[in-house]
Design a protein around this motif. Structure first.
Motif, PDB file in Angstrom:
ATOM      1  N   ARG A 190      -2.549 -33.228 -19.606  1.00 23.51           N
ATOM      2  CA  ARG A 190      -2.195 -31.826 -19.362  1.00 23.51           C
ATOM      3  C   ARG A 190      -2.764 -31.259 -18.060  1.00 23.51           C
ATOM      4  NH1 ARG A 190      -2.453 -32.900 -24.591  1.00 23.51           N
ATOM      5  NH2 ARG A 190      -0.974 -31.923 -26.023  1.00 23.51           N
ATOM      6  N   VAL A 191      -1.976 -30.345 -17.480  1.00 21.97           N
ATOM      7  CA  VAL A 191      -2.421 -29.503 -16.364  1.00 21.97           C
ATOM      8  C   VAL A 191      -2.379 -28.065 -16.859  1.00 21.97           C
ATOM      9  CG1 VAL A 191      -1.966 -28.723 -14.014  1.00 21.97           C
ATOM     10  CG2 VAL A 191      -1.477 -31.112 -14.657  1.00 21.97           C
ATOM     11  N   LYS A 192      -3.512 -27.430 -16.911  1.00 24.65           N
ATOM     12  CA  LYS A 192      -3.603 -26.073 -17.444  1.00 24.65           C
ATOM     13  C   LYS A 192      -2.769 -25.098 -16.610  1.00 24.65           C
ATOM     14  CE  LYS A 192      -6.983 -22.596 -18.909  1.00 24.65           C
ATOM     15  NZ  LYS A 192      -8.437 -22.271 -18.989  1.00 24.65           N
ATOM     16  N   GLY A 193      -1.927 -24.336 -17.306  1.00 23.47           N
ATOM     17  CA  GLY A 193      -1.089 -23.368 -16.620  1.00 23.47           C
ATOM     18  C   GLY A 193      -0.033 -23.981 -15.730  1.00 23.47           C
ATOM     19  N   ALA A 194       0.139 -25.304 -15.823  1.00 26.35           N
ATOM     20  CA  ALA A 194       1.148 -26.027 -15.041  1.00 26.35           C
ATOM     21  C   ALA A 194       0.972 -25.805 -13.540  1.00 26.35           C
ATOM     22  CB  ALA A 194       2.560 -25.631 -15.480  1.00 26.35           C
ATOM     23  N   ALA A 195      -0.292 -25.647 -13.078  1.00 22.36           N
ATOM     24  CA  ALA A 195      -0.531 -25.411 -11.657  1.00 22.36           C
ATOM     25  C   ALA A 195      -1.951 -25.812 -11.289  1.00 22.36           C
ATOM     26  CB  ALA A 195      -0.293 -23.947 -11.306  1.00 22.36           C
ATOM     27  N   PHE A 196      -2.141 -26.141 -10.013  1.00 25.66           N
ATOM     28  CA  PHE A 196      -3.483 -26.393  -9.492  1.00 25.66           C
ATOM     29  C   PHE A 196      -3.497 -26.084  -8.003  1.00 25.66           C
ATOM     30  CE2 PHE A 196      -1.428 -30.518  -8.760  1.00 25.66           C
ATOM     31  CZ  PHE A 196      -1.852 -30.839  -7.473  1.00 25.66           C
ATOM     32  N   GLU A 197      -4.710 -25.994  -7.440  1.00 23.55           N
ATOM     33  CA  GLU A 197      -4.876 -25.785  -6.005  1.00 23.55           C
ATOM     34  C   GLU A 197      -5.665 -26.942  -5.418  1.00 23.55           C
ATOM     35  OE1 GLU A 197      -6.564 -22.021  -5.069  1.00 23.55           O
ATOM     36  OE2 GLU A 197      -4.983 -20.859  -6.072  1.00 23.55           O
ATOM     37  N   PHE A 198      -5.222 -27.396  -4.252  1.00 19.00           N
ATOM     38  CA  PHE A 198      -5.943 -28.454  -3.544  1.00 19.00           C
ATOM     39  C   PHE A 198      -5.606 -28.374  -2.064  1.00 19.00           C
ATOM     40  CE2 PHE A 198      -6.434 -32.634  -1.651  1.00 19.00           C
ATOM     41  CZ  PHE A 198      -7.691 -33.004  -2.122  1.00 19.00           C
ATOM     42  N   GLY A 199      -6.630 -28.437  -1.236  1.00 22.37           N
ATOM     43  CA  GLY A 199      -6.431 -28.461   0.210  1.00 22.37           C
ATOM     44  C   GLY A 199      -5.669 -27.266   0.742  1.00 22.37           C
TER      45      GLY A 199
END
Length: 334
Positions: A89-98
């Motif tokens: 799973r990816v929480k909230g269907a989003a992530f931040e990177f770079g």
């Protein structure tokens, strides 16, 4: 024209091995299937259905859950799907990177689950075989302008090689960012659907992890709980009877493999992996199958990493000009 020539060459390379009885090509429900055989170990593999090595038979015993027909194979439900670049799973269907925010289409409540490549049609690259092995390599292209890049905007190539030896099957991945200009943050995992051999109560599992990851609704907080604080014997054999795991474990090491012991039938699966595979997800639903998922990172690793929990997340980061690789191997025996 070049693509056609390459395809013809690929098919010729595989066909040339058929005479040895080690690699053959077939078609089931419109799905191309490569059958890799070494002695009594036979693997059926479909690059076009997510690079799923969906059948493993050793001494004529099937170890993975099979679909009724192969048109149902793409996705996560049968065989041994590949999870990439976001295992589980990816929480909230989003992530931040770079400096980038990456958003996925939610497919598990408000979350995103199981990555992008398990429904993708991978491309055949090459095959090989000799007296000791049979192998297939395929690729998933995340280059600019591809469908995969539109969902995960970090240009690179992912290669997967499935190698069959007598009594063993190995998956080797390689993330190739040699032509890239930005880092690629990823995780790689396998999601096997092991079927019970004999009774569940006499199926035992040894998880050689040092910690359980605290979680809420299958999303780890990053808190690591030592095994001596758990109410089950982590690191020792335990029966799967009565368990309802859907949990992430941390602290896996290459010299301490996971072992499934089917005591009713005197068979074992030893799951070994390279040092990148620090995490293990165990899933034991009330069904005739269960999962033991080798992962290079935690579930929701991208968000844990962004929150500063880099050790717990173990997110893999392939820098420009770099390749990263690792492997998982299942060994079958008594």
């Amino acid at each position: 024209m070049l693509r056609s020539l390459l395809c013809c060459f690929a098919f010729y390379a595989v066909a040339s091995n058929v005479a040895a009885g080690e690699i053959s090509i077939g078609n089931d429900s419109g799905t191309q299937v490569f059958t890799l055989r070494q002695g009594t170990t036979v693997v059926k593999f479909s690059p076009g259905a997510g690079a799923n090595a969906y059948s493993i038979r050793v001494d004529d015993v099937e170890y993975l859950r099979q679909p009724e027909s192969l048109d149902k194979l793409p996705g996560v439900g049968f065989g041994n799907p590949v999870l990439y670049p976001t295992p589980n799973r990816v929480k909230g269907a989003a992530f931040e990177f770079g400096g980038k925010t990456v958003r996925f289409q939610p497919n598990a409540g408000g979350n995103f689950i199981h990555g992008l490549v398990n429904r993708h049609a991978w491309q055949f690259v090459r095959s090989s075989s000799d007296s000791t092995h049979a192998a297939i390599t395929c690729a998933a292209d995340f280059g600019d302008g591809t469908a995969l890049h539109s969902q995960f905007p970090f240009p690179h190539q992912l290669y997967l090689t499935v190698t069959v030896r007598e009594g063993a099957v190995r998956w080797t991945y390689k993330v190739d960012n040699t032509g890239g200009t930005a880092a690629v943050p990823f995780g790689f995992a396998l999601h096997p659907y092991f079927v019970y051999q004999g009774r569940r109560e006499n199926t035992y599992l040894k998880i050689p992890a040092t910690h359980w990851m605290e979680s809420d609704k299958q999303l780890p907080s990053g808190e690591l709980v030592p095994k001596d604080q758990l109410d089950y014997p982590l690191g020792e054999f335990m029966s799967l009877e009565g368990t309802r795991f859907d949990d992430v474990f941390w602290g896996m090491k290459p010299d301490q493999p996971t072992v499934i012991d089917y005591r009713d039938v005197n068979r074992k699966i030893t799951i070994a992996a390279s040092e990148a595979f620090t995490h293990l997800v165990v899933w034991t639903p009330d069904r005739p199958y269960f999962g033991v998922e080798s992962q290079t990172c935690s579930t929701d690793a991208h968000n844990l990493h962004a929150a500063g929990k880099t050790r717990e997340a173990h997110l893999q980061i392939c820098q420009p000009g770099q390749t990263l690789s690792g492997w998982v191997e299942y060994r079958f025996g008594e």
